[in-house]
Design an enzyme around this catalytic site. Structure first.
Site, short mmCIF file in Angstrom:
data_model
loop_
_atom_site.label_atom_id
_atom_site.label_comp_id
_atom_site.label_asym_id
_atom_site.label_seq_id
_atom_site.Cartn_x
_atom_site.Cartn_y
_atom_site.Cartn_z
NE ARG A 1 26.89 39.82 9.07
CZ ARG A 1 25.63 40.21 8.95
NH1 ARG A 1 25.17 40.56 7.76
NH2 ARG A 1 24.82 40.27 9.99
CG ASN B 1 26.88 42.14 3.88
OD1 ASN B 1 27.21 41.51 4.88
ND2 ASN B 1 26.09 43.21 3.94
CD GLU B 2 23.12 42.70 5.93
OE1 GLU B 2 22.43 43.54 5.34
OE2 GLU B 2 23.62 42.90 7.04
CG ASN B 3 24.41 38.38 -1.27
OD1 ASN B 3 25.39 37.90 -0.74
ND2 ASN B 3 24.44 39.52 -1.95
NE ARG C 1 21.07 45.47 4.35
CZ ARG C 1 20.65 46.27 5.33
NH1 ARG C 1 19.85 47.29 5.05
NH2 ARG C 1 21.02 46.07 6.56
#
Length: 832
Positions: A476, A437-439, A401
């Site tokens: 992801r 993850n969730e970039n 994030r």
């Protein structure tokens, strides 16, 4: 001892000098001493604040000066200074510095040897001081690192303070800091706490002057499994003296038989060099069913010093088929997975080795063969357990994030990826290196540049393949980067954040078509342990299908936005079991599917969910934060486990409700071929298991309960094996109105702990079995509440589950009073 030794010499007819030579030969035959490493668990003191300088920490421990400030507290490592406040409902968890100190008796047994301090992980920035000398620093809370104390110890031992003030011991001080920092991974926007402290083991290591810093063992096998290749590479410590060393490499089969040996002289240099390549015919293959592990034993001999270092490896062939499933050793394997955060009730990230072992065994017993370690490099103990239990691994760096920071930020990502791969390279369990993850989740920086994120993702992808060409890369949820890694997982939360769970297969097939290799990680939903429902799917009436299953910004909020189960559902265990059951039955019918991983195995703490039924807890786990199993655990077990099992839904459901004579559903989760149900002694018949007969694979019955107590028992058969389960509960037919009164009573006492239960009743005294009011417990007098644990029975502020809530406490008879409050109702006080 002398008498027996002399008798042995006479019996062997040897002269003493010949016996000594023989004994020396025998000792040389056996493995040399291994690396001398000791966990530094005890003798520490801690203060949760910053100091004016290291000098404030190096006053002798236990000096007893009443005017000394600040006050230090004795602690045992591993230790996290957010062990309690991470789930305190009334405060933000502490983010800032904390200090640890101890004194060490350092006696290195090696002449000219090195004295090292090895950290298995510490959060999130760490400075290390020996007396007042700074000897090392590290940024990053999850990778391993080492500090060389040798010169600083030698210098300090020459000082007057060493002998007089510290009585021959060496003071060690460590500053740990988890302050918010936008130029550090992971982002503080992440859905988990960035813990502070020495929350993994710290080891004191003695090594000879010449030793290896790492061993890289590459075990390869062809898809047929008939030809194995084991290539051993190694690097010496940077501080080792130049010259050469004798290096011996032994390879031992799983049962200890030597299957390879090589010995040669190698130059002592920090650069990685190949020691030898072994060829093995028909190696024993590593798999989830038979996790066969070989031992690589490397002995380094330099002068009079000898050191043995060992690694475990496994031979297996992996393949994510393009537009297809996953293959292990040439055969399709459906990856049946879950996730793990390093987090536990009462200790937060400071999980001990027994705790970690227990957690991994629980996963294996559930039937897991795959795990994604979210969202950071985890303890070496976790990886060792995955190797020995047969659990395949996706491990990733904490680029999670927030967007993309500057060069300092990006350098940390490259460094953490390098460390993760080098430190966990030898583990056969690892099949995927996660890059992020969730970039696609902005927020930390003014600019959110997709092209810059793509460029950095490509850089990490290339670095991973350079360091380890044999394993896959993955991310992801970052659709604009899904073409970069080898494997991609989109966001699919059918039936929770978006849509209905019956959409799951259709959504997955659509996402599968858009990527080269598809693996679905993160699915599921929250459940408040102890909360059950007679009509759990009611919320789906408000929600239309065909919405897709992606999680969007704000979906985790319990307020506003479109209708969704995460906001409008009842958060019951009953609903989650249906969601899980549907997903698992569908996954069995998707031959192209590589696998999935449920999010997560265990409830964990998070700073971004203060309004959840247990504040600051992500409650999607199938076990609570203290390993208490929720009902969903047994749903997974019924689909995945091999040992025969049977579980009647509702072990934590003391009161069911409905009309007199109403047909009520009884579900049995079992992997057995057939089961027979008995209610109050009467058989309701035998049913055959069929995984596609939803719910509970056909093992469901409609029965009539009697008003009052009911007994339910199941007998299940798998071949010649029989397993049973039974529960009892009260069936309530009285209807209730809104809550009007609270009660509080003592319901148990075990091992010195008292348990009290609060209940909600309406004005007529009928228990409100669907009430979800907030309850707040407090204590006066002697004793303490067992709160801030992040569990349904270990939180002083918690939503009711079926009109009740429990908590345990330490009490002294006649000296302890506990109270419970709920808004709009009269407070109740109970003296114990």
């Amino acid at each position: 001892m002398t008498f027996h030794l002399n008798r042995l010499i006479k019996l062997l007819h040897l002269k003493p000098i010949r016996f000594i030579l023989l004994l020396a030969g025998l000792l040389n035959f056996y493995p040399a001493p291994a690396q001398k490493s000791t966990r530094l668990n005890s003798g520490w003191e801690f203060v949760r604040q910053d100091l004016g300088g290291v000098w404030e920490a190096v006053r002798p421990v236990g000096a007893g000066n009443p005017e000394s400030v600040p006050l230090w507290t004795p602690v045992t490592l591993p230790h996290c200074f957010n062990a309690r406040d991470a789930v305190d409902p009334d405060v933000n968890y502490y983010q800032g510095p904390g200090w640890y100190r101890t004194q060490l008796d350092l006696q290195n047994p090696y002449a000219n040897g090195r004295t090292l301090l090895h950290f298995e992980g510490a959060g999130q920035k760490t400075d290390v001081y020996l007396h007042t000398t700074k000897v090392g620093s590290h940024v990053g809370g999850y990778d391993e690192w080492t500090v060389d104390l040798t010169q600083a110890v030698a210098d300090f031992k020459q000082t007057e303070a060493f002998q007089k003030q510290f009585k021959g011991k060496v003071p060690l001080s460590i500053r740990s800091d988890n302050s918010r920092d936008l130029q550090m991974m992971p982002s503080d926007l992440s859905d988990f706490n960035l813990y502070g402290g020495l929350y993994r083991y710290v080891n004191l290591v003695y090594e000879p002057a010449v030793a290896l810093s790492r061993i890289m063992a590459k075990a390869e096998v062809d898809p047929t499994g008939k030809q194995g290749q084991l290539t051993i590479r190694a690097a010496f410590r940077e501080f080792a003296p130049s010259g050469s060393a004798q290096v011996s490499v032994r390879v031992l089969a799983p049962r200890g038989k030597q299957v390879g040996r090589h010995q040669a002289s190698f130059p002592v240099k920090a650069a990685e060099q190949q020691l030898h390549a072994f060829t093995l015919k028909n190696p024993q293959l590593w798999s989830p069913k038979k996790p066969q592990l070989y031992t690589v034993q490397v002995t380094v001999k330099s002068g009079s010093d000898t050191l043995v270092q060992t690694e475990k490896v496994g031979f297996r062939h992996i393949e994510f088929v393009e537009k297809g499933p996953f293959r292990l050793n040439g055969q399709r394997l459906l990856l049946r997975g879950t996730h793990r955060h390093e987090d536990h009730a009462g200790v937060a990230a400071a999980m001990t080795e027994p705790m970690i072992r227990q957690e991994m065994r629980l996963m294996k017993e559930m039937g897991v063969n795959f795990i994604r370690l979210g969202h950071y490099q985890q303890s070496r103990i976790v990886l060792q357990q995955c190797d020995s239990l047969g659990i395949l691994v996706w491990e990733e760096i904490p680029w999670c994030r927030g967007g993309l920071g500057g060069e300092v930020y990006q350098a940390q990502g490259r460094r953490m990826l390098t460390n993760m791969i080098q430190q966990h390279y030898n583990h056969p369990a690892v099949i995927v290196w996660g890059l992020g993850n969730e970039n696609d989740w902005p927020g930390d920086f003014p600019d959110f540049d997709k092209e810059k994120i793509r460029t950095y993702m490509k850089e990490l992808n290339a670095l991973s393949h350079q360091l380890d060409p044999a394993r896959y890369t993955a991310i992801r949820r970052c659709d604009f980067c899904k073409d970069i890694p080898d494997v991609y997982s989109p966001s699919i939360w059918a039936g929770w954040y978006r849509g209905v769970y019956t959409d799951y297969k259709e959504i997955s097939e659509k996402e599968f078509q858009g990527v080269k290799r598809f693996l679905h990680v993160e699915w599921g939903g929250d459940s408040h342990a102890g909360r059950h429902s007679e009509n759990p799917d009611n919320a789906l009436v408000k929600i239309s299908g065909g919405q897709g299953g992606d999680e969007r910004a704000g979906d985790a909020s319990l307020f506003g936005g479109s209708a969704r189960v995460s906001k409008d559902g009842d958060w019951s265990e009953s609903y989650l079991c249906n969601l899980v059951d549907w997903h698992l039955k569908e996954q069995e019918t998707m031959p192209w599917l590589s696998g999935t991983a449920y999010w997560p195995f265990k409830d964990f703490s998070t700073p971004v969910r203060p309004d959840n039924p247990i504040p600051y807890m992500n409650q999607k786990g199938v076990v609570e934060r203290d390993f208490t199993k929720k009902e969903a655990y047994f749903v997974f077990q019924s689909h995945w486990a091999t040992a025969p099992m049977a579980h009647i839904y509702g072990h934590g459901w003391p009161v069911r409700w409905g009309d007199e004579g109403e047909q009520k559903l009884v579900k049995v989760y079992s992997n057995c071929a057939q089961a027979e149900l008995f209610v109050n002694g009467k058989s309701y018949g035998v049913k055959q298991r069929n995984s596609q007969d939803f719910p509970a694979a056909g093992l469901h019955w409609n029965v009539q309960f009697v008003s009052g107590q009911n007994q339910v028992r199941v007998v299940a058969h798998q071949g010649r094996q029989t397993v049973q389960d039974e529960i009892s509960f009260r069936y309530q037919t009285q209807k209730w109105g809104k809550p009007a009164r609270l009660t509080l009573e003592k319901v148990g006492e075990t091992n010195g702990l008292t348990t009290v239960e609060a209940k909600l009743f309406d004005a007529q005294g009928v228990q409100c079995l669907d009430a979800a009011n907030w309850m707040a417990f407090s204590l006066a007098g002697a004793g303490r509440l067992l709160d801030d644990l992040g569990t349904s029975r270990g939180s002083r502020k918690v939503q009711a589950y079926n009109g009740r809530a429990l908590i345990s406490l330490e009490a002294r008879p006649g000296q302890t009073a506990v109270a419970v409050q709920s808004e709009g109702l009269e407070t109740v006080l109970l003296t114990l």
